[in-house]
Design a protein around this motif. Structure first.
Motif, mmCIF file in Angstrom:
data_model
loop_
_atom_site.group_PDB
_atom_site.id
_atom_site.type_symbol
_atom_site.label_atom_id
_atom_site.label_comp_id
_atom_site.label_asym_id
_atom_site.label_seq_id
_atom_site.Cartn_x
_atom_site.Cartn_y
_atom_site.Cartn_z
ATOM 1 N N GLN A 132 23.749 22.583 24.050
ATOM 2 C CA GLN A 132 23.305 23.535 22.692
ATOM 3 C C GLN A 132 22.777 22.823 21.765
ATOM 4 O O GLN A 132 22.291 23.246 20.581
ATOM 5 N N THR A 133 22.929 21.393 21.703
ATOM 6 C CA THR A 133 22.712 21.092 19.514
ATOM 7 C C THR A 133 21.375 20.433 19.884
ATOM 8 O O THR A 133 21.142 19.303 21.111
ATOM 9 N N TYR A 172 18.669 10.049 7.320
ATOM 10 C CA TYR A 172 19.700 11.433 7.014
ATOM 11 C C TYR A 172 19.669 11.907 8.641
ATOM 12 O O TYR A 172 19.523 11.318 9.456
ATOM 13 N N MET A 173 21.051 12.370 9.010
ATOM 14 C CA MET A 173 21.546 13.023 10.698
ATOM 15 C C MET A 173 21.518 15.250 9.970
ATOM 16 O O MET A 173 21.961 14.889 9.088
ATOM 17 N N GLU A 174 20.883 16.007 11.192
ATOM 18 C CA GLU A 174 20.754 16.816 11.500
ATOM 19 C C GLU A 174 21.520 16.983 13.320
ATOM 20 O O GLU A 174 20.962 16.685 13.683
ATOM 21 N N LEU A 175 22.636 18.148 12.484
ATOM 22 C CA LEU A 175 22.913 19.027 14.211
ATOM 23 C C LEU A 175 22.525 20.038 13.938
ATOM 24 O O LEU A 175 22.364 20.593 12.121
ATOM 25 N N GLU A 176 21.833 21.086 15.066
ATOM 26 C CA GLU A 176 21.074 22.381 15.429
ATOM 27 C C GLU A 176 22.078 22.434 16.613
ATOM 28 O O GLU A 176 21.776 22.411 17.435
ATOM 29 N N VAL A 177 22.947 23.598 16.292
ATOM 30 C CA VAL A 177 23.947 24.058 17.380
ATOM 31 C C VAL A 177 22.827 25.665 18.236
ATOM 32 O O VAL A 177 22.817 26.374 17.015
ATOM 33 N N TYR A 178 22.581 25.784 18.845
ATOM 34 C CA TYR A 178 21.442 26.929 19.497
ATOM 35 C C TYR A 178 22.791 28.537 20.660
ATOM 36 O O TYR A 178 23.477 27.112 20.960
ATOM 37 N N ARG A 179 22.786 28.588 20.329
ATOM 38 C CA ARG A 179 22.460 30.307 22.001
ATOM 39 C C ARG A 179 23.854 30.211 21.611
ATOM 40 O O ARG A 179 23.521 30.463 23.264
ATOM 41 N N LEU A 191 29.946 26.914 14.732
ATOM 42 C CA LEU A 191 30.500 26.347 14.046
ATOM 43 C C LEU A 191 31.978 25.327 15.148
ATOM 44 O O LEU A 191 31.681 23.610 14.200
ATOM 45 N N MET A 192 32.570 25.435 15.850
ATOM 46 C CA MET A 192 33.080 24.491 16.768
ATOM 47 C C MET A 192 32.471 23.292 16.857
ATOM 48 O O MET A 192 32.977 22.212 16.933
ATOM 49 N N VAL A 193 31.222 23.737 18.120
ATOM 50 C CA VAL A 193 30.512 23.032 17.866
ATOM 51 C C VAL A 193 29.581 21.696 17.100
ATOM 52 O O VAL A 193 30.338 20.629 17.161
ATOM 53 N N ALA A 194 29.656 22.191 16.144
ATOM 54 C CA ALA A 194 28.716 21.511 14.928
ATOM 55 C C ALA A 194 30.289 20.398 14.510
ATOM 56 O O ALA A 194 29.831 19.053 14.887
ATOM 57 N N HIS A 195 31.213 20.917 14.625
ATOM 58 C CA HIS A 195 32.339 19.866 13.776
ATOM 59 C C HIS A 195 32.790 19.179 14.400
ATOM 60 O O HIS A 195 33.368 18.218 14.517
#
Length: 171
Positions: free
Chosen positions: A110-111, A124-131, A138-142
């Motif tokens: 979902q990211t 740069y990098m970005e993470l976008e966690v959805y749905r 937050l757990m997935v992002a970390h």
């Protein structure tokens, strides 16, 4: 209004990050060229994303200017005429600035993992966690931060536009 959890960070080794993201996504990623025009607005941020192929998106979003994972609430409207929409919005609101970037997009569950080369800024990098529920986002992002080798000291606050404006004010 839809929302996601986002993380933005400086990437010190573009190739190494791309390799890790490719392994996690089991793909080579997709290249997307974007020109984002930011407009003056009283709250949040309003930008027109031009995909340089005759299509685009008008995006309004609100998120705190903090480092680390942050909740972003957004609204998106697609357009098939970004050029004329840019003219109308520029006339009505005034332009805050422009961000040009080449984005390498990887999908992991979902990211969305973005590896961005931003004109006048660097990598740069970005993470976008959805749905997912916010706690899961937050757990997935970390977890992905760790897997991708993103260190806390490389985290960035604000948007690319803010970084560009900050740089031009320091010159």
């Amino acid at each position: 209004m839809p929302s996601n959890v986002e993380i933005k960070a400086i990437v010190s080794n573009h190739e190494e990050f791309a390799e890790r993201a490719a392994q996690l996504s089991q793909s080579e990623g997709a290249i997307i060229r974007q020109r984002d025009t930011f407009f003056n607005c009283s709250q949040g941020r309003l930008k027109l994303r031009d995909f340089m192929d005759g299509t685009g998106q008008l995006i309004f979003y609100e998120r705190p200017d903090t480092d680390g994972p942050k909740l972003s609430r957004y609204s998106i409207s697609p357009t098939t005429d970004p050029s004329s929409l840019r003219t109308v919005l520029s006339d009505a609101l005034g332009v805050k600035g422009e961000v040009r970037k080449k984005r390498l997009l990887f999908l992991v569950g979902q990211t969305r993992i973005h590896l961005d080369t931003v004109e006048d800024l660097g990598h740069y990098m970005e993470l976008e966690v959805y749905r997912l529920r916010q706690t899961l986002q937050l757990m997935v992002a970390h977890n992905l931060m760790k897997q991708l080798g993103v260190s806390e000291e490389n985290l960035v606050t604000g948007a690319y536009m803010d970084l560009i404006l900050k740089g031009s004010n320091e010159a």
